[in-house]
Scaffold this active site. Structure first.
Site, short mmCIF file in Angstrom:
data_model
loop_
_atom_site.label_atom_id
_atom_site.label_comp_id
_atom_site.label_asym_id
_atom_site.label_seq_id
_atom_site.Cartn_x
_atom_site.Cartn_y
_atom_site.Cartn_z
CE LYS A 41 -3.51 -1.77 3.25
NZ LYS A 41 -4.04 -1.45 4.61
N GLY A 42 2.06 1.15 0.52
CA GLY A 42 2.85 2.34 0.85
C GLY A 42 3.07 3.34 -0.27
CD GLU A 97 8.09 -1.13 -2.86
OE1 GLU A 97 7.05 -0.49 -2.60
OE2 GLU A 97 8.27 -2.32 -2.53
CG ASP A 98 6.72 1.95 0.05
OD1 ASP A 98 7.45 1.02 -0.36
OD2 ASP A 98 5.85 1.78 0.92
CG ASP A 101 14.62 -2.84 4.73
OD1 ASP A 101 15.55 -2.09 5.06
OD2 ASP A 101 14.12 -3.67 5.50
CE LYS A 129 14.59 1.76 6.01
NZ LYS A 129 13.88 0.78 6.85
CG PHE A 150 10.42 1.37 10.83
CD1 PHE A 150 10.61 0.14 10.21
CD2 PHE A 150 9.18 1.96 10.76
CE1 PHE A 150 9.57 -0.49 9.54
CE2 PHE A 150 8.13 1.35 10.09
CZ PHE A 150 8.32 0.12 9.49
CG ASP A 157 2.54 0.70 7.26
OD1 ASP A 157 3.38 0.46 6.38
OD2 ASP A 157 2.02 -0.19 7.98
NE ARG A 163 -0.74 2.40 5.06
CZ ARG A 163 0.19 1.52 4.68
NH1 ARG A 163 1.24 1.93 4.02
NH2 ARG A 163 0.06 0.24 4.97
P1 IMP Z 1 12.25 -5.47 1.43
O1 IMP Z 1 11.53 -6.63 0.83
O2 IMP Z 1 13.07 -5.86 2.64
O3 IMP Z 1 13.07 -4.65 0.45
O4 IMP Z 1 11.16 -4.57 2.09
C1 IMP Z 1 10.42 -3.71 1.39
C2 IMP Z 1 9.08 -3.45 2.06
O5 IMP Z 1 9.18 -3.43 3.50
C3 IMP Z 1 8.62 -2.08 1.66
O6 IMP Z 1 7.86 -2.15 0.48
C4 IMP Z 1 7.83 -1.63 2.87
O7 IMP Z 1 6.52 -2.09 2.74
C5 IMP Z 1 8.49 -2.33 4.04
N1 IMP Z 1 9.46 -1.44 4.71
C6 IMP Z 1 10.80 -1.57 4.74
N2 IMP Z 1 11.38 -0.60 5.44
C7 IMP Z 1 10.39 0.20 5.87
C8 IMP Z 1 10.35 1.41 6.66
O8 IMP Z 1 11.37 1.97 7.13
N3 IMP Z 1 9.12 1.94 6.89
C9 IMP Z 1 7.97 1.37 6.41
N4 IMP Z 1 7.96 0.26 5.66
C10 IMP Z 1 9.16 -0.33 5.41
MG MG Z 2 6.08 -1.37 0.01
#
Ligand code: IMP
Ligand code: MG
Length: 173
Positions: A41-42, A97-98, A101, A129, A150, A157, A163
């Site tokens: 959703k982000g 994408e928002d 990580d 990140k 975070f 969120d 949000r």
């Molecule tokens: P990844 O699969 O580890 O790259 O994570 C990506 C997803 O984790 C993002 O699309 C977010 O939904 C969530 N996410 C990762 N870090 C954060 C953060 O700092 N705040 C909020 N959501 C996060």
């Molecule tokens: Mg996301």
């Protein structure tokens, strides 16, 4: 204790960076039709601001993914809980994408969308990140490199809260 919200990227900084990203995307696709795939959703606020600055014909679709298991590491598993509704075979596709990580979510989504054989497949991410990356993912457009804490606000969120904040803030629990 109340959580502390420390603004790290202001709404004005976000808007001015989005204008630069949109200019890059407008230049790179130069009027060619584009399918935007938003990751729910982000991304909903970022996507709404970005696409209004795009000049080529744009169609928008959304996917939603869920990671489970060891969600903090690349050994976690990802599944799609809402798939695309528009066929993307032979189309230019840009994933929006928002935040990236570990890279797990986007790696999975890239493999999934690639199976439909789009003409091209690129990624635009508002925040990155890089310190937390465990899987290599090529990101074509990055809004901001951010520290590994975070983040919430501007669509991001914590347990579905925050949000609606106009700035991107670091959440200190
Ligand atoms: P990844 O699969 O580890 O790259 O994570 C990506 C997803 O984790 C993002 O699309 C977010 O939904 C969530 N996410 C990762 N870090 C954060 C953060 O700092 N705040 C909020 N959501 C996060
Ligand atoms: Mg996301």
């Amino acid at each position: 204790m109340q959580p502390v919200l420390k603004p790290i990227i202001t709404h004005d900084q976000i808007q001015s960076r989005i204008r630069e990203l949109a200019a890059d995307i407008n230049r790179d696709y130069a009027g060619q039709p584009l399918i935007i795939v938003g990751v729910l959703k982000g991304v909903f606020i970022f996507l709404a601001d970005l696409i209004r600055l795009l000049e080529m014909p744009v169609r928008v679709d959304f996917v939603r993914l869920r990671s489970y298991g060891a969600s903090d590491t690349s050994s976690g598993k990802v599944e799609i809980t809402k798939d695309l509704e528009i066929p993307i075979s032979g189309e230019h596709v840009l994933i929006i994408e928002d935040i990236i990580d570990s890279g797990l979510t986007l790696r999975y989504l890239l493999n999934h969308l690639q199976q439909q054989q789009p003409k091209s497949l690129k990624i635009c991410c508002l925040t990155d990140k890089p310190e937390r990356r465990t899987l290599d993912v090529p990101i074509d457009y990055v809004g901001f490199h951010v520290p590994k804490g975070f983040l919430v606000g501007y669509g991001l969120d914590y347990a579905e809260n925050y949000r609606q904040l106009p700035d991107i803030c670091e959440l200190e629990l």
